[in-house]
Motif scaffolding. Structure first.
Motif, mmCIF file in Angstrom:
data_model
loop_
_atom_site.group_PDB
_atom_site.id
_atom_site.type_symbol
_atom_site.label_atom_id
_atom_site.label_comp_id
_atom_site.label_asym_id
_atom_site.label_seq_id
_atom_site.Cartn_x
_atom_site.Cartn_y
_atom_site.Cartn_z
ATOM 1 N N ILE A 91 0.833 -1.198 0.000
ATOM 2 C CA ILE A 91 0.000 0.000 0.000
ATOM 3 C C ILE A 91 0.870 1.252 0.000
ATOM 4 N N ASP A 96 -3.250 -0.555 -5.025
ATOM 5 C CA ASP A 96 -4.619 -0.195 -4.656
ATOM 6 C C ASP A 96 -5.274 -1.252 -3.781
ATOM 7 N N ASP A 97 -4.892 -2.502 -3.963
ATOM 8 C CA ASP A 97 -5.461 -3.604 -3.187
ATOM 9 C C ASP A 97 -4.399 -4.658 -2.926
ATOM 10 N N ARG A 126 -6.373 7.852 0.247
ATOM 11 C CA ARG A 126 -5.984 6.465 -0.026
ATOM 12 C C ARG A 126 -5.198 5.896 1.143
ATOM 13 N N ALA A 130 -6.727 2.693 3.539
ATOM 14 C CA ALA A 130 -6.094 1.467 3.034
ATOM 15 C C ALA A 130 -6.568 0.276 3.858
#
Length: 190
Positions: A91, A96-97, A126, A130
């Protein structure tokens, strides 16, 4: 929507590519970092699904170069060796994932559609948002099956060597192999 699937497990790549194609998502595949960067530069995909362990290298090193090719590319890191430390590192580097492997085509499609419908967060949001949790839990029998398959792959399909590697009796392993898990059940949507 087009994507890039990066994994050194070619069987997994091909199966996921076919499943995504049936859902209308076209994907290119790459078995290593160099091939992934070449494909990404040529196709500029909407998303990249990157395995954490790419042979002797780490998929973490691909995050920044992929982001440089296309800043709005959705980068999803997957791993069969999930840990909080690598999730945080992924992260921080801009993924993003972070998802446990194997990721089903349904789960991946749901993540991509949810991301397409949600407003894009700025960089500060973001970091605060997270989340390290998977949108669906993979059933334990499915994880066990995938772990056994990985061990079989590492031993070249040798049942006795796989049983030793997994610390179980050969007959127990054969019984587990005879019970291939069924499809995952989808959780109800709110």
């Amino acid at each position: 929507m087009n994507g890039l699937l990066v994994d050194d497990d070619t069987l997994y790549l091909e199966a996921l590519q076919r499943a995504l194609r049936r859902r209308g998502i076209e994907c290119e595949t790459a078995p290593d970092a160099a091939a992934a960067l070449a494909v990404a530069a040529r196709t500029r995909p909407d998303f990249a699904l990157v395995d954490l362990k790419l042979g002797e290298t780490s998929g973490l090193g691909l995050i920044e170069p992929l982001r440089a090719i296309r800043a709005d590319m959705r980068i999803l890191l997957v791993t069969g060796y999930a840990s909080i430390a690598t999730a945080v590192e992924a992260i921080k580097r801009g993924a993003d994932d972070y998802l446990p492997k194997p990721v089903s085509a349904d789960t991946l499609q749901r993540i991509l559609l949810d991301a397409a419908l949600a407003p894009a967060p700025d960089a500060g949001e973001r970091e605060e948002d997270a989340s390290l949790e998977s949108p669906t839990m993979i059933p334990l029998h499915r994880l066990e099956w995938e772990h056994i398959q990985q061990a079989l792959n590492e031993t070249g399909g040798n049942i006795s060597a796989t049983a030793r590697l997994l610390g179980m009796h050969r007959r127990s392993l054969q019984r587990k192999l005879a019970k291939r898990p069924g499809p995952e059940r989808r959780p109800p949507f709110d």
